[in-house]
Design a protein around this motif. Structure first.
Motif, PDB file in Angstrom:
ATOM      1  N   PRO A  38       0.850  -1.421  -0.087  1.00 54.49           N
ATOM      2  CA  PRO A  38      -0.250   0.097  -0.085  1.00 54.49           C
ATOM      3  C   PRO A  38       0.691   1.139  -0.090  1.00 54.49           C
ATOM      4  N   GLY A  39       0.459   2.224  -0.807  1.00 56.50           N
ATOM      5  CA  GLY A  39       1.200   3.486  -0.878  1.00 56.50           C
ATOM      6  C   GLY A  39       0.625   4.496  -0.187  1.00 56.50           C
ATOM      7  N   GLU A  40       1.178   4.617   1.245  1.00 54.10           N
ATOM      8  CA  GLU A  40       0.325   5.723   2.196  1.00 54.10           C
ATOM      9  C   GLU A  40       1.444   6.751   2.440  1.00 54.10           C
ATOM     10  N   CYS A  41       2.381   7.097   1.742  1.00 53.44           N
ATOM     11  CA  CYS A  41       3.434   8.076   2.069  1.00 53.44           C
ATOM     12  C   CYS A  41       3.600   8.811   0.845  1.00 53.44           C
ATOM     13  N   PRO A  42       3.006  10.188   0.918  1.00 50.57           N
ATOM     14  CA  PRO A  42       3.279  11.078  -0.314  1.00 50.57           C
ATOM     15  C   PRO A  42       4.340  11.651  -0.380  1.00 50.57           C
ATOM     16  N   ALA A  43       4.917  11.953  -1.586  1.00 55.11           N
ATOM     17  CA  ALA A  43       6.349  12.413  -1.847  1.00 55.11           C
ATOM     18  C   ALA A  43       6.141  13.409  -3.123  1.00 55.11           C
ATOM     19  N   PRO A  44       6.724  14.433  -3.110  1.00 51.93           N
ATOM     20  CA  PRO A  44       6.464  15.380  -4.117  1.00 51.93           C
ATOM     21  C   PRO A  44       7.358  15.109  -5.273  1.00 51.93           C
ATOM     22  N   LYS A  45       6.647  15.152  -6.608  1.00 53.89           N
ATOM     23  CA  LYS A  45       7.077  14.714  -7.848  1.00 53.89           C
ATOM     24  C   LYS A  45       8.183  15.599  -7.939  1.00 53.89           C
ATOM     25  N   SER A  46       8.276  16.908  -7.713  1.00 55.79           N
ATOM     26  CA  SER A  46       9.282  17.808  -8.285  1.00 55.79           C
ATOM     27  C   SER A  46       9.182  18.803  -7.172  1.00 55.79           C
ATOM     28  N   PRO A  47      10.347  19.624  -6.683  1.00 50.44           N
ATOM     29  CA  PRO A  47      10.420  20.602  -5.853  1.00 50.44           C
ATOM     30  C   PRO A  47       9.258  21.837  -6.387  1.00 50.44           C
ATOM     31  N   ASN A  48       8.679  22.271  -5.159  1.00 48.17           N
ATOM     32  CA  ASN A  48       7.456  23.248  -5.315  1.00 48.17           C
ATOM     33  C   ASN A  48       6.382  22.816  -6.285  1.00 48.17           C
ATOM     34  N   SER A  49       6.145  21.378  -6.344  1.00 45.12           N
ATOM     35  CA  SER A  49       5.057  20.981  -7.074  1.00 45.12           C
ATOM     36  C   SER A  49       3.957  20.234  -6.369  1.00 45.12           C
ATOM     37  N   PRO A  50       2.558  20.577  -6.628  1.00 43.97           N
ATOM     38  CA  PRO A  50       1.665  19.865  -5.785  1.00 43.97           C
ATOM     39  C   PRO A  50       1.482  18.435  -6.372  1.00 43.97           C
ATOM     40  N   ASP A  51       1.955  17.833  -7.448  1.00 42.17           N
ATOM     41  CA  ASP A  51       1.776  16.739  -7.606  1.00 42.17           C
ATOM     42  C   ASP A  51       2.678  15.801  -6.785  1.00 42.17           C
ATOM     43  N   ARG A  52       2.071  14.456  -6.293  1.00 44.19           N
ATOM     44  CA  ARG A  52       2.689  13.771  -5.382  1.00 44.19           C
ATOM     45  C   ARG A  52       2.694  12.140  -5.842  1.00 44.19           C
ATOM     46  N   TRP A  53       3.932  11.523  -5.575  1.00 44.50           N
ATOM     47  CA  TRP A  53       3.794  10.001  -5.625  1.00 44.50           C
ATOM     48  C   TRP A  53       3.337   9.427  -4.472  1.00 44.50           C
ATOM     49  N   GLU A  57       6.426   2.544   2.809  1.00 43.08           N
ATOM     50  CA  GLU A  57       7.335   3.261   3.808  1.00 43.08           C
ATOM     51  C   GLU A  57       8.734   3.050   3.345  1.00 43.08           C
ATOM     52  N   LYS A  58       8.975   1.754   2.809  1.00 41.92           N
ATOM     53  CA  LYS A  58      10.398   1.351   2.297  1.00 41.92           C
ATOM     54  C   LYS A  58      10.767   2.288   1.147  1.00 41.92           C
ATOM     55  N   HIS A  59      10.155   2.332   0.174  1.00 47.67           N
ATOM     56  CA  HIS A  59      10.356   3.129  -1.076  1.00 47.67           C
ATOM     57  C   HIS A  59      10.222   4.695  -0.674  1.00 47.67           C
ATOM     58  N   ALA A  60       9.748   5.161   0.220  1.00 49.68           N
ATOM     59  CA  ALA A  60       9.510   6.578   0.471  1.00 49.68           C
ATOM     60  C   ALA A  60      10.706   6.964   1.285  1.00 49.68           C
ATOM     61  N   ALA A  61      11.538   6.419   2.144  1.00 50.16           N
ATOM     62  CA  ALA A  61      12.757   6.363   2.620  1.00 50.16           C
ATOM     63  C   ALA A  61      13.780   6.408   1.513  1.00 50.16           C
ATOM     64  N   GLU A  62      13.798   5.671   0.790  1.00 45.43           N
ATOM     65  CA  GLU A  62      14.601   5.422  -0.253  1.00 45.43           C
ATOM     66  C   GLU A  62      14.607   6.662  -1.170  1.00 45.43           C
ATOM     67  N   TYR A  63      13.300   6.932  -1.567  1.00 47.87           N
ATOM     68  CA  TYR A  63      13.058   8.237  -2.237  1.00 47.87           C
ATOM     69  C   TYR A  63      13.746   9.433  -1.582  1.00 47.87           C
ATOM     70  N   ASN A  64      13.148   9.652  -0.151  1.00 45.15           N
ATOM     71  CA  ASN A  64      13.717  10.669   0.367  1.00 45.15           C
ATOM     72  C   ASN A  64      15.310  10.983   0.841  1.00 45.15           C
ATOM     73  N   LYS A  65      15.939   9.671   0.740  1.00 41.34           N
ATOM     74  CA  LYS A  65      17.431   9.850   1.165  1.00 41.34           C
ATOM     75  C   LYS A  65      18.396  10.967   0.491  1.00 41.34           C
ATOM     76  N   GLY A  66      17.788  11.145  -1.014  1.00 38.98           N
ATOM     77  CA  GLY A  66      18.721  12.029  -1.689  1.00 38.98           C
ATOM     78  C   GLY A  66      17.766  13.215  -2.188  1.00 38.98           C
ATOM     79  N   TRP A  67      16.772  13.472  -1.328  1.00 41.79           N
ATOM     80  CA  TRP A  67      16.036  14.652  -1.450  1.00 41.79           C
ATOM     81  C   TRP A  67      16.782  16.192  -1.167  1.00 41.79           C
ATOM     82  N   ASP A  68      16.569  16.996  -1.938  1.00 45.92           N
ATOM     83  CA  ASP A  68      17.102  18.263  -1.451  1.00 45.92           C
ATOM     84  C   ASP A  68      15.864  19.311  -1.796  1.00 45.92           C
ATOM     85  N   TYR A  69      15.382  19.659  -0.350  1.00 45.69           N
ATOM     86  CA  TYR A  69      14.230  20.538  -0.541  1.00 45.69           C
ATOM     87  C   TYR A  69      14.536  21.826  -1.012  1.00 45.69           C
TER      88      TYR A  69
END
Length: 177
Positions: A38-53, A57-69
């Motif tokens: 189940p995909g319960e963790c929203p993540a922005p597709k690009s900076p300052n964008s309202p679109d979300r992936w 939890e596992k893939h959200a952590a992997e995605y956020n690891k290299g995220w530069d806000y």
């Protein structure tokens, strides 16, 4: 003739759930290719964008690891946004006296670190070693031992102040229930 329905009520006491229905529940699947969690963790597709992936939890952590806000912002905008968000979230900072921390766990303040420097102790020193070092150093420069020595009196005042800072911090850490 009316068709009978199956009941959720199994008698007294009330065994059925309140407002419980039999409708299907919509479950969003993780947007990572090949993942069926189940995909319960929203993540922005690009900076300052309202679109979300929506990731698990596992893939959200992997995605956020290299995220530069602050990606895509110049230095002034990034500093302004950082200070604005810090001001907004300052009300949620944990009070010092509620922390479950102890010596050597990275929870020492800058004042405590300076006090440890005066006593020439490591950052992970426990309070017993702080007390032992304070007594040993204070005996050498105490005004009763060296009367009239201005340098010794000044050194004693530094040591006393450092010990008071560390003692107050230790008392804040101890839970008195």
């Amino acid at each position: 003739m009316a068709r009978s329905r199956r009941s959720n009520d199994w008698g007294f006491p009330r065994w059925r759930g309140y407002e419980e229905g039999r409708e299907a529940v919509e479950v969003r699947i993780c947007d990572r290719h090949g993942c069926n969690e189940p995909g319960e963790c929203p993540a922005p597709k690009s900076p300052n964008s309202p679109d979300r992936w929506y990731f698990c939890e596992k893939h959200a952590a992997e995605y956020n690891k290299g995220w530069d806000y602050f990606q895509g912002l110049d230095k002034e905008e990034a500093a302004a946004r950082a200070s604005a968000e810090q001001a907004e979230s300052a009300g949620y900072a944990e009070a010092q006296h509620y922390g479950w921390s102890g010596s050597g766990d990275g929870s020492r303040s800058a004042d405590e670190m300076r006090a440890l420097g005066v006593l020439e102790l490591e950052a992970d020193a426990d309070f017993q070693s702080i007390k032992r070092e304070w007594r040993a150093r204070a005996k050498k420069v105490h005004p009763d031992v060296k009367p009239g020595d201005a340098e010794a009196a000044e050194e004693f005042q530094k040591l006393r102040l450092a010990y008071e800072v560390l003692k107050a911090a230790e008392e804040r850490r101890e839970w008195k229930g």
